[in-house]
Scaffold this motif. Sequence first.
Motif, short mmCIF file in Angstrom:
data_model
loop_
_atom_site.label_atom_id
_atom_site.label_comp_id
_atom_site.label_asym_id
_atom_site.label_seq_id
_atom_site.Cartn_x
_atom_site.Cartn_y
_atom_site.Cartn_z
N ASP A 259 0.74 -1.24 -0.06
CA ASP A 259 -0.11 -0.14 0.05
C ASP A 259 0.74 1.47 -0.05
OD1 ASP A 259 -2.21 -1.66 0.00
OD2 ASP A 259 -2.71 -1.46 2.02
N HIS A 260 1.99 1.22 0.83
CA HIS A 260 2.91 2.37 0.83
C HIS A 260 3.52 2.78 -0.71
CE1 HIS A 260 6.16 5.09 2.02
NE2 HIS A 260 6.86 4.22 1.15
N PHE A 261 3.82 1.53 -1.24
CA PHE A 261 4.45 1.80 -2.61
C PHE A 261 3.30 2.20 -3.69
CE2 PHE A 261 8.33 -0.07 -0.68
CZ PHE A 261 9.13 0.81 -1.37
N ARG A 262 2.18 1.62 -3.50
CA ARG A 262 1.05 2.11 -4.45
C ARG A 262 0.96 3.44 -4.35
NH1 ARG A 262 -1.54 -2.99 -2.53
NH2 ARG A 262 -0.82 -4.64 -3.98
N ALA A 263 0.90 4.16 -3.20
CA ALA A 263 0.60 5.51 -2.92
C ALA A 263 1.81 6.47 -3.31
CB ALA A 263 -0.11 5.50 -1.50
N SER A 264 2.92 6.06 -3.20
CA SER A 264 4.20 6.61 -3.27
C SER A 264 4.34 7.39 -4.50
CB SER A 264 5.57 5.84 -2.95
OG SER A 264 5.73 4.90 -4.17
N GLY A 265 3.92 6.78 -5.84
CA GLY A 265 4.06 7.45 -7.07
C GLY A 265 5.53 7.39 -7.39
N LEU A 266 6.34 6.48 -6.71
CA LEU A 266 7.75 6.16 -7.11
C LEU A 266 7.53 5.34 -8.56
CD1 LEU A 266 9.18 5.36 -3.79
CD2 LEU A 266 9.80 7.30 -5.16
N SER A 267 8.88 5.78 -9.40
CA SER A 267 8.84 4.89 -10.55
C SER A 267 8.87 3.63 -10.55
CB SER A 267 10.02 5.56 -11.55
OG SER A 267 11.05 5.47 -10.92
N TYR A 268 9.82 2.98 -9.55
CA TYR A 268 9.66 1.52 -9.45
C TYR A 268 8.82 0.90 -8.32
CZ TYR A 268 11.78 2.76 -4.83
OH TYR A 268 11.98 3.10 -3.75
N SER A 269 7.71 1.49 -8.00
CA SER A 269 6.71 1.13 -7.25
C SER A 269 6.27 -0.58 -7.47
CB SER A 269 5.51 1.84 -7.06
OG SER A 269 5.81 2.93 -6.48
N GLU A 270 5.83 -0.67 -8.63
CA GLU A 270 5.20 -1.95 -8.97
C GLU A 270 6.36 -3.31 -8.75
OE1 GLU A 270 2.07 -3.13 -9.28
OE2 GLU A 270 1.86 -0.87 -8.83
N LEU A 271 7.66 -2.46 -9.23
CA LEU A 271 8.80 -3.67 -8.96
C LEU A 271 9.25 -4.00 -7.63
CD1 LEU A 271 11.07 -5.38 -10.58
CD2 LEU A 271 12.25 -3.27 -10.63
N ALA A 272 8.86 -2.62 -7.01
CA ALA A 272 9.31 -3.09 -5.37
C ALA A 272 7.97 -4.01 -4.75
CB ALA A 272 8.93 -1.52 -4.54
N ILE A 273 6.98 -4.03 -5.39
CA ILE A 273 5.78 -4.91 -4.54
C ILE A 273 5.93 -6.36 -5.05
CG2 ILE A 273 3.31 -5.20 -4.89
CD1 ILE A 273 2.88 -2.13 -5.02
N GLU A 274 6.38 -6.37 -6.58
CA GLU A 274 6.87 -7.80 -6.92
C GLU A 274 8.00 -8.25 -6.17
OE1 GLU A 274 8.32 -9.98 -11.02
OE2 GLU A 274 7.68 -7.68 -11.20
N ALA A 275 9.03 -7.36 -5.79
CA ALA A 275 10.40 -7.81 -5.18
C ALA A 275 9.92 -8.40 -4.03
CB ALA A 275 11.33 -6.77 -5.30
N TYR A 276 8.93 -7.55 -3.15
CA TYR A 276 8.82 -7.95 -1.86
C TYR A 276 8.14 -9.27 -1.57
CZ TYR A 276 6.85 -7.30 2.90
OH TYR A 276 6.39 -7.61 4.27
N ARG A 277 7.12 -9.60 -2.62
CA ARG A 277 6.67 -10.91 -2.83
C ARG A 277 7.47 -12.21 -2.94
NH1 ARG A 277 3.05 -8.84 -6.94
NH2 ARG A 277 1.62 -7.48 -5.72
#
Length: 160
Positions: free
Chosen positions: A61-79
Amino acid sequence: MADPQGRLRGRLTDTPIHPKSLLATDYLNHFNEPAMLLDILADCPESIEDLAAWKPLSYADHFRASGLSYSELAIEAYRLAPVPFRVGFELVVAEMNALITGAIRRAAEAIETNDAAAFEKIKDDAQRLQALVAEAGGIVQGEPSRRVDQNAIDALMSQN
Protein backbone atom coordinates in the motif's frame (compact mmCIF):
# COMPACT_ATOMS: atom_id res chain seq x y z
CA MET A 1 14.22 -24.73 -13.63
CA ALA A 2 12.70 -21.29 -13.07
CA ASP A 3 14.48 -18.82 -10.79
CA PRO A 4 12.04 -15.93 -10.22
CA GLN A 5 14.36 -14.24 -7.70
CA GLY A 6 17.27 -14.40 -10.12
CA ARG A 7 15.20 -13.00 -12.99
CA LEU A 8 13.94 -10.24 -10.72
CA ARG A 9 17.45 -9.32 -9.52
CA GLY A 10 18.36 -8.64 -13.13
CA ARG A 11 15.69 -5.92 -13.24
CA LEU A 12 16.81 -4.08 -10.09
CA THR A 13 19.52 -1.98 -11.72
CA ASP A 14 19.02 1.73 -11.05
CA THR A 15 16.50 1.10 -8.26
CA PRO A 16 17.02 1.30 -4.50
CA ILE A 17 15.75 -2.28 -4.10
CA HIS A 18 18.51 -4.27 -2.42
CA PRO A 19 19.52 -7.28 -4.56
CA LYS A 20 20.04 -9.59 -1.56
CA SER A 21 16.95 -8.82 0.55
CA LEU A 22 14.75 -7.64 -2.37
CA LEU A 23 13.48 -4.87 -0.06
CA ALA A 24 13.61 -1.09 -0.41
CA THR A 25 14.32 1.47 2.29
CA ASP A 26 11.75 3.91 0.93
CA TYR A 27 9.07 2.09 2.94
CA LEU A 28 10.86 3.19 6.12
CA ASN A 29 9.99 6.81 5.33
CA HIS A 30 6.50 5.87 6.50
CA PHE A 31 7.96 5.48 10.02
CA ASN A 32 10.47 8.34 10.01
CA GLU A 33 7.82 11.06 10.14
CA PRO A 34 6.05 9.74 13.27
CA ALA A 35 9.46 9.23 14.91
CA MET A 36 10.28 12.89 14.32
CA LEU A 37 6.83 14.08 15.42
CA LEU A 38 6.95 12.03 18.62
CA ASP A 39 10.38 13.46 19.38
CA ILE A 40 9.21 17.09 19.11
CA LEU A 41 5.74 16.64 20.60
CA ALA A 42 6.50 18.21 24.01
CA ASP A 43 7.84 21.37 22.32
CA CYS A 44 5.32 21.35 19.49
CA PRO A 45 2.00 19.92 20.74
CA GLU A 46 0.22 21.05 17.57
CA SER A 47 2.11 18.28 15.76
CA ILE A 48 -0.45 15.90 17.26
CA GLU A 49 -2.69 16.64 14.26
CA ASP A 50 -0.14 15.24 11.81
CA LEU A 51 0.70 12.42 14.17
CA ALA A 52 -2.97 11.46 14.62
CA ALA A 53 -3.37 11.31 10.84
CA TRP A 54 -0.73 8.58 10.59
CA LYS A 55 -2.08 5.11 9.82
CA PRO A 56 -0.23 1.83 9.38
CA LEU A 57 0.34 1.01 5.73
CA SER A 58 1.43 -2.30 4.31
CA TYR A 59 4.55 -2.35 2.19
CA ALA A 60 2.47 -2.75 -0.97
CA ASP A 61 0.00 0.00 0.00
CA HIS A 62 2.86 2.38 0.76
CA PHE A 63 4.41 1.82 -2.65
CA ARG A 64 1.06 2.01 -4.45
CA ALA A 65 0.49 5.44 -2.89
CA SER A 66 4.08 6.64 -3.32
CA GLY A 67 4.11 7.47 -7.00
CA LEU A 68 7.69 6.19 -7.24
CA SER A 69 8.71 4.98 -10.68
CA TYR A 70 9.72 1.55 -9.38
CA SER A 71 6.69 0.98 -7.11
CA GLU A 72 5.31 -2.04 -8.96
CA LEU A 73 8.77 -3.62 -9.07
CA ALA A 74 9.16 -3.02 -5.31
CA ILE A 75 5.84 -4.78 -4.66
CA GLU A 76 6.81 -7.68 -6.90
CA ALA A 77 10.22 -7.95 -5.23
CA TYR A 78 8.66 -7.95 -1.77
CA ARG A 79 6.57 -10.98 -2.69
CA LEU A 80 9.75 -12.78 -3.77
CA ALA A 81 11.96 -11.58 -0.91
CA PRO A 82 13.86 -14.43 0.76
CA VAL A 83 11.77 -15.63 3.70
CA PRO A 84 14.30 -14.86 6.47
CA PHE A 85 14.56 -11.23 5.33
CA ARG A 86 10.82 -10.79 4.79
CA VAL A 87 9.90 -12.42 8.12
CA GLY A 88 12.47 -10.39 10.07
CA PHE A 89 11.32 -7.23 8.34
CA GLU A 90 7.64 -7.94 9.00
CA LEU A 91 8.34 -8.60 12.68
CA VAL A 92 10.05 -5.22 13.03
CA VAL A 93 7.27 -3.48 11.06
CA ALA A 94 4.64 -5.03 13.34
CA GLU A 95 6.50 -3.72 16.38
CA MET A 96 6.81 -0.25 14.83
CA ASN A 97 3.11 -0.14 14.01
CA ALA A 98 2.16 -1.16 17.56
CA LEU A 99 4.60 1.31 19.10
CA ILE A 100 3.34 4.23 17.00
CA THR A 101 -0.32 3.39 17.57
CA GLY A 102 0.19 3.29 21.34
CA ALA A 103 2.34 6.42 21.33
CA ILE A 104 -0.31 8.38 19.41
CA ARG A 105 -2.89 7.45 22.04
CA ARG A 106 -0.49 8.41 24.86
CA ALA A 107 0.43 11.63 23.07
CA ALA A 108 -3.18 12.77 22.91
CA GLU A 109 -3.58 12.02 26.63
CA ALA A 110 -0.31 13.80 27.48
CA ILE A 111 -1.41 16.94 25.66
CA GLU A 112 -4.81 16.84 27.30
CA THR A 113 -3.33 16.50 30.80
CA ASN A 114 -0.04 18.36 30.15
CA ASP A 115 1.71 15.46 31.87
CA ALA A 116 5.50 16.01 31.76
CA ALA A 117 6.23 12.36 32.65
CA ALA A 118 4.04 11.20 29.77
CA PHE A 119 5.95 13.46 27.37
CA GLU A 120 9.20 11.83 28.54
CA LYS A 121 7.73 8.38 27.84
CA ILE A 122 6.77 9.58 24.36
CA LYS A 123 10.36 10.77 23.78
CA ASP A 124 11.46 7.26 24.79
CA ASP A 125 8.99 5.87 22.25
CA ALA A 126 10.54 8.12 19.58
CA GLN A 127 14.01 6.82 20.38
CA ARG A 128 12.80 3.21 20.36
CA LEU A 129 11.10 3.83 17.01
CA GLN A 130 14.31 5.28 15.57
CA ALA A 131 16.18 2.17 16.71
CA LEU A 132 13.56 -0.05 15.08
CA VAL A 133 13.78 1.93 11.82
CA ALA A 134 17.55 1.38 11.90
CA GLU A 135 17.02 -2.34 12.56
CA ALA A 136 14.60 -2.59 9.63
CA GLY A 137 17.08 -0.65 7.48
CA GLY A 138 19.76 -3.19 8.30
CA ILE A 139 17.50 -6.01 7.17
CA VAL A 140 16.78 -4.14 3.94
CA GLN A 141 20.55 -3.83 3.41
CA GLY A 142 20.92 -7.60 3.66
CA GLU A 143 21.82 -8.06 7.33
CA PRO A 144 20.25 -11.16 8.85
CA SER A 145 17.56 -10.41 11.41
CA ARG A 146 18.29 -11.51 14.95
CA ARG A 147 14.53 -11.97 15.39
CA VAL A 148 14.16 -14.78 12.90
CA ASP A 149 14.19 -18.40 13.85
CA GLN A 150 12.33 -21.29 12.27
CA ASN A 151 9.37 -20.87 14.66
CA ALA A 152 8.90 -17.23 13.61
CA ILE A 153 9.10 -18.20 9.94
CA ASP A 154 6.59 -21.04 10.39
CA ALA A 155 4.17 -18.82 12.34
CA LEU A 156 4.26 -16.04 9.77
CA MET A 157 4.03 -18.35 6.79
CA SER A 158 0.95 -20.05 8.29
CA GLN A 159 -0.80 -16.64 8.27
CA ASN A 160 -0.24 -16.13 4.53
